[in-house]
Design a protein around this motif. Structure first.
Motif, PDB file in Angstrom:
ATOM      1  N   UNK A  64       0.959  -1.335  -0.071  1.00  0.00           N
ATOM      2  CA  UNK A  64       0.225  -0.089   0.047  1.00  0.00           C
ATOM      3  C   UNK A  64       0.796   1.142   0.155  1.00  0.00           C
ATOM      4  N   UNK A  65       1.668   1.279   0.728  1.00  0.00           N
ATOM      5  CA  UNK A  65       2.810   2.526   0.799  1.00  0.00           C
ATOM      6  C   UNK A  65       3.457   2.645  -0.670  1.00  0.00           C
ATOM      7  N   UNK A  66       3.780   1.643  -1.065  1.00  0.00           N
ATOM      8  CA  UNK A  66       4.569   1.957  -2.442  1.00  0.00           C
ATOM      9  C   UNK A  66       3.343   2.246  -3.574  1.00  0.00           C
ATOM     10  N   UNK A  67       2.359   1.599  -3.555  1.00  0.00           N
ATOM     11  CA  UNK A  67       0.940   2.067  -4.444  1.00  0.00           C
ATOM     12  C   UNK A  67       0.690   3.282  -4.429  1.00  0.00           C
ATOM     13  N   UNK A  68       0.218   3.799  -2.861  1.00  0.00           N
ATOM     14  CA  UNK A  68      -0.033   5.095  -2.718  1.00  0.00           C
ATOM     15  C   UNK A  68       0.651   6.346  -2.656  1.00  0.00           C
ATOM     16  N   UNK A  69       2.023   5.972  -2.075  1.00  0.00           N
ATOM     17  CA  UNK A  69       2.944   7.480  -2.234  1.00  0.00           C
ATOM     18  C   UNK A  69       4.129   7.055  -2.858  1.00  0.00           C
ATOM     19  N   UNK A  70       4.864   5.867  -2.811  1.00  0.00           N
ATOM     20  CA  UNK A  70       6.017   5.718  -3.390  1.00  0.00           C
ATOM     21  C   UNK A  70       6.310   5.821  -4.813  1.00  0.00           C
ATOM     22  N   UNK A  71       5.385   4.911  -5.533  1.00  0.00           N
ATOM     23  CA  UNK A  71       5.262   4.908  -6.971  1.00  0.00           C
ATOM     24  C   UNK A  71       4.839   6.220  -7.500  1.00  0.00           C
ATOM     25  N   UNK A  72       3.585   6.874  -7.022  1.00  0.00           N
ATOM     26  CA  UNK A  72       3.303   8.186  -7.427  1.00  0.00           C
ATOM     27  C   UNK A  72       4.418   9.313  -7.198  1.00  0.00           C
ATOM     28  N   UNK A  73       5.295   9.305  -6.225  1.00  0.00           N
ATOM     29  CA  UNK A  73       6.247  10.168  -6.158  1.00  0.00           C
ATOM     30  C   UNK A  73       7.321   9.943  -7.221  1.00  0.00           C
ATOM     31  N   UNK A  74       7.576   8.786  -7.650  1.00  0.00           N
ATOM     32  CA  UNK A  74       8.643   8.480  -8.656  1.00  0.00           C
ATOM     33  C   UNK A  74       8.277   8.591 -10.000  1.00  0.00           C
ATOM     34  N   UNK A  75       7.174   8.387 -10.006  1.00  0.00           N
ATOM     35  CA  UNK A  75       6.438   8.271 -11.324  1.00  0.00           C
ATOM     36  C   UNK A  75       6.938   9.375 -12.435  1.00  0.00           C
ATOM     37  N   UNK A  76       6.731  10.572 -12.195  1.00  0.00           N
ATOM     38  CA  UNK A  76       7.478  11.694 -13.142  1.00  0.00           C
ATOM     39  C   UNK A  76       8.690  11.613 -13.258  1.00  0.00           C
ATOM     40  N   UNK A  77       9.623  11.351 -12.171  1.00  0.00           N
ATOM     41  CA  UNK A  77      10.905  11.506 -12.278  1.00  0.00           C
ATOM     42  C   UNK A  77      11.534  10.166 -12.905  1.00  0.00           C
ATOM     43  N   UNK A  78      10.818   9.095 -13.004  1.00  0.00           N
ATOM     44  CA  UNK A  78      11.027   8.099 -13.663  1.00  0.00           C
ATOM     45  C   UNK A  78      10.132   7.304 -14.485  1.00  0.00           C
ATOM     46  N   UNK A  79      10.056   7.882 -15.757  1.00  0.00           N
ATOM     47  CA  UNK A  79       8.877   7.505 -16.450  1.00  0.00           C
ATOM     48  C   UNK A  79       8.995   6.140 -17.079  1.00  0.00           C
ATOM     49  N   UNK A  80      10.212   5.716 -17.180  1.00  0.00           N
ATOM     50  CA  UNK A  80      10.490   4.368 -17.769  1.00  0.00           C
ATOM     51  C   UNK A  80      10.085   3.287 -16.769  1.00  0.00           C
ATOM     52  N   UNK A  81      10.211   3.604 -15.595  1.00  0.00           N
ATOM     53  CA  UNK A  81      10.100   2.281 -14.605  1.00  0.00           C
ATOM     54  C   UNK A  81       8.765   1.699 -14.633  1.00  0.00           C
ATOM     55  N   UNK A  82       8.748   0.364 -14.253  1.00  0.00           N
ATOM     56  CA  UNK A  82       7.682  -0.611 -14.401  1.00  0.00           C
ATOM     57  C   UNK A  82       6.623  -0.411 -13.416  1.00  0.00           C
ATOM     58  N   UNK A  83       6.111   0.647 -12.930  1.00  0.00           N
ATOM     59  CA  UNK A  83       5.487   0.936 -11.782  1.00  0.00           C
ATOM     60  C   UNK A  83       3.975   0.377 -11.879  1.00  0.00           C
ATOM     61  N   UNK A  84       3.387   0.132 -13.158  1.00  0.00           N
ATOM     62  CA  UNK A  84       2.017  -0.516 -13.447  1.00  0.00           C
ATOM     63  C   UNK A  84       2.165  -1.873 -13.192  1.00  0.00           C
ATOM     64  N   UNK A  85       3.247  -2.488 -13.672  1.00  0.00           N
ATOM     65  CA  UNK A  85       3.428  -3.942 -13.455  1.00  0.00           C
ATOM     66  C   UNK A  85       3.661  -4.492 -12.002  1.00  0.00           C
ATOM     67  N   UNK A  86       4.691  -3.446 -11.415  1.00  0.00           N
ATOM     68  CA  UNK A  86       4.642  -3.835  -9.884  1.00  0.00           C
ATOM     69  C   UNK A  86       3.300  -3.632  -9.364  1.00  0.00           C
TER      70      UNK A  86
END
Ligand SMILES: [Fe+2]
Ligand SMILES: [Fe+2]
Length: 222
Positions: A64-86
């Motif tokens: 939940x921490x990753x989905x709700x705050x970690x991934x949103x924080x990094x999404x713009x900074x790392x657009x290539x990272x596979x956040x959706x599959x994670x």
């Protein structure tokens, strides 16, 4: 020494991932031990189920921490990272964790005990197998990149924010906090403790909550 003990994003993720890695391994070994030799007394039974309850809660909270705050924080900074599959795989793991919790609840029925322990064993075997393949891309795609992207002060703020978010969901805290602390070796535990209120480390865990979590001790590190 105090500088070395300060946490940053990478250290905080290595710690929580190591906590879960050990928790998964010990849970699987323990359920296999119970299936072979039975429970080691009433205290052993209580400790075993408390350890598994703590594991599933800590894993859910981490996702939940990753989905709700970690991934949103990094999404713009790392657009290539596979956040959706994670995030997708978090959902897969949550279903398995729900199955484990359901099986744990059914274990109070004597007639279902062995079947449910086998279900728990299968679920834990699957999680143990999949977990390294989940944390490897997290490590490669954002954890190891955080230092270059986020200033030191901002990292400290984020580490506290992530820890607070974890603790909102990791219930009951009287099981999950000792579980997190004592699945880490002592040096890492000291760093990890810094992200927690002093009252928790100095009074709640060692005194107020002790009776509630000490049955887990045989499964934890000294
Ligand atoms: Fe994750
Ligand atoms: Fe993670």
């Amino acid at each position: 020494m105090s500088n070395q003990q300060e946490s940053n994003i990478a250290i905080s993720f290595y710690n929580i991932h190591n906590i879960i890695t050990r928790g998964l391994r010990v849970s699987l070994e323990s359920v296999q031990g119970v299936l072979q030799r039975g429970f080691q007394g009433e205290e052993g039974r209580e400790g075993f189920f408390n350890f598994i309850r703590a594991l599933t809660s800590v894993m859910n909270a981490h996702h939940l921490t990753e989905d709700e705050i970690v991934f949103p924080y990094f999404r713009d900074k790392l657009p290539e990272a596979p956040f959706d599959s994670l995030t997708y795989y978090h959902h897969v793991m949550v279903l398995i964790l729900d199955e484990i919790n359901l099986a744990v609840n059914k274990c109070s029925n004597k007639d279902q005990l062995e079947t449910e322990l086998r279900n728990i064993e299968n679920d834990l075997a699957r999680l143990n197998e999949d977990w390294p393949f989940h944390i490897q891309p997290e490590t490669d795609e954002f954890i190891n990149k955080a230092d270059a992207l986020v200033p030191v002060e901002e990292q400290l703020r984020l580490v506290r924010l992530f820890a607070e978010h974890d603790l909102k969901n990791a219930i009951p805290l009287y099981l999950t906090i000792p579980f997190m602390l004592y699945n880490l070796p002592q040096d890492d535990r000291m760093v990890f403790s810094q992200g927690m209120p002093a009252e928790v480390i100095q009074n709640l865990v060692p005194v107020v909550w002790k009776e509630k979590w000490e049955s887990m001790k045989p499964f934890l590190l000294a």
